[in-house]
Design a protein around this motif. Structure first.
Motif, PDB file in Angstrom:
ATOM      1  N   THR A  77      18.582   0.333  11.947  1.00  0.00           N
ATOM      2  CA  THR A  77      17.380  -0.312  11.945  1.00  0.00           C
ATOM      3  C   THR A  77      15.932   0.269  11.664  1.00  0.00           C
ATOM      4  OG1 THR A  77      16.817   0.028  14.367  1.00  0.00           O
ATOM      5  CG2 THR A  77      17.891  -2.046  13.763  1.00  0.00           C
ATOM      6  N   ASN A  78      15.791   1.651  11.837  1.00  0.00           N
ATOM      7  CA  ASN A  78      14.818   2.097  11.438  1.00  0.00           C
ATOM      8  C   ASN A  78      14.385   2.230  10.087  1.00  0.00           C
ATOM      9  OD1 ASN A  78      13.978   2.788  13.900  1.00  0.00           O
ATOM     10  ND2 ASN A  78      14.114   4.980  13.939  1.00  0.00           N
ATOM     11  N   PRO A  79      15.416   2.437   9.066  1.00  0.00           N
ATOM     12  CA  PRO A  79      15.245   2.515   7.629  1.00  0.00           C
ATOM     13  C   PRO A  79      15.285   1.110   7.015  1.00  0.00           C
ATOM     14  CG  PRO A  79      17.059   3.836   8.215  1.00  0.00           C
ATOM     15  CD  PRO A  79      16.689   3.349   9.513  1.00  0.00           C
ATOM     16  N   THR A  80      15.789  -0.023   7.930  1.00  0.00           N
ATOM     17  CA  THR A  80      15.733  -1.307   7.382  1.00  0.00           C
ATOM     18  C   THR A  80      14.115  -1.948   7.432  1.00  0.00           C
ATOM     19  OG1 THR A  80      18.047  -1.672   7.990  1.00  0.00           O
ATOM     20  CG2 THR A  80      16.818  -3.539   7.581  1.00  0.00           C
ATOM     21  N   ALA A  81      13.674  -1.377   8.781  1.00  0.00           N
ATOM     22  CA  ALA A  81      12.269  -1.869   9.260  1.00  0.00           C
ATOM     23  C   ALA A  81      11.253  -1.298   8.221  1.00  0.00           C
ATOM     24  CB  ALA A  81      12.097  -1.568  10.580  1.00  0.00           C
ATOM     25  N   ALA A  82      11.421  -0.002   7.797  1.00  0.00           N
ATOM     26  CA  ALA A  82      10.438   0.552   6.868  1.00  0.00           C
ATOM     27  C   ALA A  82      10.760  -0.124   5.210  1.00  0.00           C
ATOM     28  CB  ALA A  82      10.810   2.017   6.612  1.00  0.00           C
ATOM     29  N   HIS A  83      11.722  -0.233   5.037  1.00  0.00           N
ATOM     30  CA  HIS A  83      11.985  -0.979   3.800  1.00  0.00           C
ATOM     31  C   HIS A  83      11.362  -2.342   3.796  1.00  0.00           C
ATOM     32  CE1 HIS A  83      14.001  -2.310  -0.136  1.00  0.00           C
ATOM     33  NE2 HIS A  83      14.467  -3.493   0.698  1.00  0.00           N
ATOM     34  N   ALA A  84      11.519  -3.180   4.922  1.00  0.00           N
ATOM     35  CA  ALA A  84      10.931  -4.392   4.926  1.00  0.00           C
ATOM     36  C   ALA A  84       9.239  -4.421   4.943  1.00  0.00           C
ATOM     37  CB  ALA A  84      11.330  -5.117   6.129  1.00  0.00           C
ATOM     38  N   ILE A  85       8.744  -3.495   5.631  1.00  0.00           N
ATOM     39  CA  ILE A  85       7.501  -3.219   5.483  1.00  0.00           C
ATOM     40  C   ILE A  85       6.724  -2.950   4.183  1.00  0.00           C
ATOM     41  CG2 ILE A  85       5.609  -1.690   6.252  1.00  0.00           C
ATOM     42  CD1 ILE A  85       6.953  -1.412   8.948  1.00  0.00           C
ATOM     43  N   VAL A  86       7.597  -1.801   3.575  1.00  0.00           N
ATOM     44  CA  VAL A  86       7.177  -1.595   1.912  1.00  0.00           C
ATOM     45  C   VAL A  86       7.506  -2.779   1.069  1.00  0.00           C
ATOM     46  CG1 VAL A  86       7.812  -0.022   0.138  1.00  0.00           C
ATOM     47  CG2 VAL A  86       7.746   0.900   2.477  1.00  0.00           C
ATOM     48  N   ARG A  87       8.326  -3.501   1.377  1.00  0.00           N
ATOM     49  CA  ARG A  87       8.681  -4.716   0.249  1.00  0.00           C
ATOM     50  C   ARG A  87       7.519  -5.729   0.542  1.00  0.00           C
ATOM     51  NH1 ARG A  87      14.278  -7.989  -0.354  1.00  0.00           N
ATOM     52  NH2 ARG A  87      13.229  -9.594  -1.911  1.00  0.00           N
ATOM     53  N   ALA A  88       7.109  -5.857   1.906  1.00  0.00           N
ATOM     54  CA  ALA A  88       6.094  -6.960   2.235  1.00  0.00           C
ATOM     55  C   ALA A  88       4.696  -6.264   1.464  1.00  0.00           C
ATOM     56  CB  ALA A  88       5.880  -7.035   3.610  1.00  0.00           C
ATOM     57  N   ALA A  89       4.405  -5.062   1.612  1.00  0.00           N
ATOM     58  CA  ALA A  89       3.379  -4.531   0.933  1.00  0.00           C
ATOM     59  C   ALA A  89       3.396  -4.809  -0.554  1.00  0.00           C
ATOM     60  CB  ALA A  89       3.093  -2.974   1.301  1.00  0.00           C
ATOM     61  N   ALA A  90       4.330  -4.662  -1.185  1.00  0.00           N
ATOM     62  CA  ALA A  90       4.529  -4.722  -2.538  1.00  0.00           C
ATOM     63  C   ALA A  90       4.548  -6.160  -2.946  1.00  0.00           C
ATOM     64  CB  ALA A  90       5.958  -4.251  -3.083  1.00  0.00           C
ATOM     65  N   GLU A  91       4.745  -7.003  -2.043  1.00  0.00           N
ATOM     66  CA  GLU A  91       4.652  -8.302  -2.482  1.00  0.00           C
ATOM     67  C   GLU A  91       3.433  -9.065  -2.342  1.00  0.00           C
ATOM     68  OE1 GLU A  91       7.692 -10.426   0.032  1.00  0.00           O
ATOM     69  OE2 GLU A  91       9.167  -9.970  -1.462  1.00  0.00           O
ATOM     70  N   GLN A  92       2.357  -8.085  -1.577  1.00  0.00           N
ATOM     71  CA  GLN A  92       1.081  -8.622  -1.263  1.00  0.00           C
ATOM     72  C   GLN A  92       0.095  -7.761  -2.354  1.00  0.00           C
ATOM     73  OE1 GLN A  92      -0.411 -10.579   0.930  1.00  0.00           O
ATOM     74  NE2 GLN A  92       1.552 -10.879   1.684  1.00  0.00           N
ATOM     75  N   GLY A  93       0.961  -6.901  -3.154  1.00  0.00           N
ATOM     76  CA  GLY A  93       0.084  -6.471  -4.459  1.00  0.00           C
ATOM     77  C   GLY A  93      -0.490  -5.197  -4.031  1.00  0.00           C
ATOM     78  N   ILE A  94      -0.122  -4.500  -3.116  1.00  0.00           N
ATOM     79  CA  ILE A  94      -0.755  -3.262  -2.677  1.00  0.00           C
ATOM     80  C   ILE A  94      -0.339  -2.166  -3.640  1.00  0.00           C
ATOM     81  CG2 ILE A  94      -1.015  -1.487  -0.742  1.00  0.00           C
ATOM     82  CD1 ILE A  94      -0.728  -3.904   1.202  1.00  0.00           C
ATOM     83  N   ASP A  95      -1.164  -1.521  -4.319  1.00  0.00           N
ATOM     84  CA  ASP A  95      -0.667  -0.485  -5.524  1.00  0.00           C
ATOM     85  C   ASP A  95      -0.469   0.526  -4.615  1.00  0.00           C
ATOM     86  OD1 ASP A  95      -0.732  -2.475  -7.540  1.00  0.00           O
ATOM     87  OD2 ASP A  95      -2.971  -2.142  -7.751  1.00  0.00           O
ATOM     88  N   PRO A  96       0.455   1.614  -5.387  1.00  0.00           N
ATOM     89  CA  PRO A  96       0.582   3.146  -4.892  1.00  0.00           C
ATOM     90  C   PRO A  96      -0.607   3.782  -5.286  1.00  0.00           C
ATOM     91  CG  PRO A  96       2.379   2.273  -6.329  1.00  0.00           C
ATOM     92  CD  PRO A  96       1.567   1.121  -6.100  1.00  0.00           C
ATOM     93  N   TRP A  97      -0.946   4.809  -4.553  1.00  0.00           N
ATOM     94  CA  TRP A  97      -1.864   5.808  -5.084  1.00  0.00           C
ATOM     95  C   TRP A  97      -1.415   6.464  -6.100  1.00  0.00           C
ATOM     96  CZ3 TRP A  97      -2.195  11.129  -5.343  1.00  0.00           C
ATOM     97  CH2 TRP A  97      -3.574  11.758  -5.270  1.00  0.00           C
TER      98      TRP A  97
END
Length: 106
Positions: A77-97
């Motif tokens: 579950t830990n890697p799955t949760a991290a993937h879901a958080i990053v995917r949600a951030a990408a869908e919100q348009g948060i750009d990487p530094w």
């Protein structure tokens, strides 16, 4: 010390080390994507090593089974949760530094 105690201490030391690495990554890295990568990998390994030490420290029985199942659950579950958080951030348009062409921060 018995070999069992040595294994428990070694696994706990490894778990603490990777937990510290996760904290350093969380504090030092610049954006959500790199922080999520650092913390998900290191924290998962730290938790799995620590739970493995607890599993070895218990002398069989139901507690060992429960701890081993918790270890497996966290490993999945830990890697799955991290993937879901990053995917949600990408869908919100948060750009990487990134750095711009002139070498300064963006």
């Amino acid at each position: 010390m018995t070999p069992r105690e040595i294994a428990v201490v070694a696994l706990l030391a490894g778990g603490v080390f990777f937990a510290i690495v996760a904290v350093v990554g969380l504090v030092r890295l610049p954006d959500l994507y790199t922080r999520a990568h650092s913390t998900s990998k290191s924290e998962t390994l730290g938790a799995v090593l620590t739970l493995a030490a607890v599993t070895i420290a218990f002398d069989g029985g139901l507690s060992t089974v429960k701890t081993a199942l918790l270890l497996l659950f966290m490993f999945i579950t830990n890697p799955t949760a991290a993937h879901a958080i990053v995917r949600a951030a990408a869908e919100q348009g948060i750009d990487p530094w990134t750095e711009d062409a002139e070498g300064g921060e963006q």
